[in-house]
Scaffold this motif. Sequence first.
Motif, PDB file in Angstrom:
ATOM      1  N   TYR A   6       0.840  -1.187   0.000  1.00 42.59           N
ATOM      2  CA  TYR A   6       0.000   0.000   0.000  1.00 42.59           C
ATOM      3  C   TYR A   6       0.882   1.247   0.000  1.00 42.59           C
ATOM      4  O   TYR A   6       1.856   1.330   0.753  1.00 42.59           O
ATOM      5  N   SER A  16       2.509  -1.890   4.938  1.00 42.01           N
ATOM      6  CA  SER A  16       1.680  -3.091   4.877  1.00 42.01           C
ATOM      7  C   SER A  16       1.562  -3.610   3.443  1.00 42.01           C
ATOM      8  O   SER A  16       1.645  -2.851   2.479  1.00 42.01           O
ATOM      9  N   SER A  45      -0.448  -6.671   0.784  1.00 43.38           N
ATOM     10  CA  SER A  45      -1.604  -7.523   0.545  1.00 43.38           C
ATOM     11  C   SER A  45      -1.188  -8.577  -0.482  1.00 43.38           C
ATOM     12  O   SER A  45      -0.723  -8.234  -1.566  1.00 43.38           O
ATOM     13  N   LYS A  59      -2.583 -12.117  -2.399  1.00 47.26           N
ATOM     14  CA  LYS A  59      -3.711 -13.007  -2.673  1.00 47.26           C
ATOM     15  C   LYS A  59      -3.236 -14.116  -3.592  1.00 47.26           C
ATOM     16  O   LYS A  59      -2.683 -13.860  -4.658  1.00 47.26           O
ATOM     17  N   ASP A  91      -1.982  -4.222   9.420  1.00 47.03           N
ATOM     18  CA  ASP A  91      -2.794  -4.236   8.196  1.00 47.03           C
ATOM     19  C   ASP A  91      -2.211  -5.091   7.073  1.00 47.03           C
ATOM     20  O   ASP A  91      -2.698  -5.058   5.950  1.00 47.03           O
ATOM     21  N   ASP A  92      -1.158  -5.837   7.325  1.00 44.35           N
ATOM     22  CA  ASP A  92      -0.573  -6.756   6.350  1.00 44.35           C
ATOM     23  C   ASP A  92      -1.407  -8.038   6.358  1.00 44.35           C
ATOM     24  O   ASP A  92      -1.783  -8.517   7.432  1.00 44.35           O
ATOM     25  N   HIS A  93      -1.747  -8.588   5.193  1.00 46.03           N
ATOM     26  CA  HIS A  93      -2.517  -9.826   5.206  1.00 46.03           C
ATOM     27  C   HIS A  93      -2.240 -10.694   3.982  1.00 46.03           C
ATOM     28  O   HIS A  93      -1.803 -10.210   2.943  1.00 46.03           O
ATOM     29  N   GLU A 131      -4.164 -13.866   1.740  1.00 46.37           N
ATOM     30  CA  GLU A 131      -5.416 -14.570   1.480  1.00 46.37           C
ATOM     31  C   GLU A 131      -5.124 -15.726   0.525  1.00 46.37           C
ATOM     32  O   GLU A 131      -4.443 -15.549  -0.484  1.00 46.37           O
ATOM     33  N   ARG A 191      -3.293 -12.629   9.134  1.00 47.77           N
ATOM     34  CA  ARG A 191      -2.545 -11.385   9.285  1.00 47.77           C
ATOM     35  C   ARG A 191      -1.155 -11.613   9.882  1.00 47.77           C
ATOM     36  O   ARG A 191      -0.364 -10.713   9.919  1.00 47.77           O
TER      37      ARG A 191
END
Length: 176
Positions: A39, A44, A46, A48, A67-69, A71, A82
């Motif tokens: 971001y 953080s 993301s 997927k 806020d790092d994740h 999926e 997370r």
Amino acid sequence: KIKNNIFWFYSIAKLKFADGSISTLKSNSSFSLVTSQQYAGQLSYSIKIKLSAGRTEIVANPQHLQDDHVEVETPTAVAVVRGTEFRVGAENAKAIEETLQGLVDFSANGQAVQVSEQFGTVARAGEPPTAPQKLPDAPSTQAFTKLFHGNQARFDVPLLAGFSWVAQLATDQSFN
């Protein structure tokens, strides 16, 4: 083997992401990287992943960035984390999730369960995830041969109803 941005692995492959997350893909897995982004102006990330078939073990967000994740989507269910270590499998219209450390949100068919450390769940096509069950303890490896010669290895492990064992062999302790 790579075809149409889908990866098929016949051995173990490790993918390391910018935030330090690592996905270890098992043999005969079909995997697609949907997104891996940071971001703007933040620390953080993301990530997927789409796992169409096979198994992956993931160490997600090892630095525990806010806020790092990560999926992981299978044809049957989705796992979102997370900062944890977990395994996901996709096979024959079902998804399997096993949490090794931390907590995983696992959802299917519009319902979600939280899977705590050392628990696992299964989601079959069109059904919600099962209530998490305690994972069996790892078998003792003290009696196992420490060095194998050639391409054959034999492991004698107890049979447990409803569970199967996964064996991994490597030349170093980190499986690099």
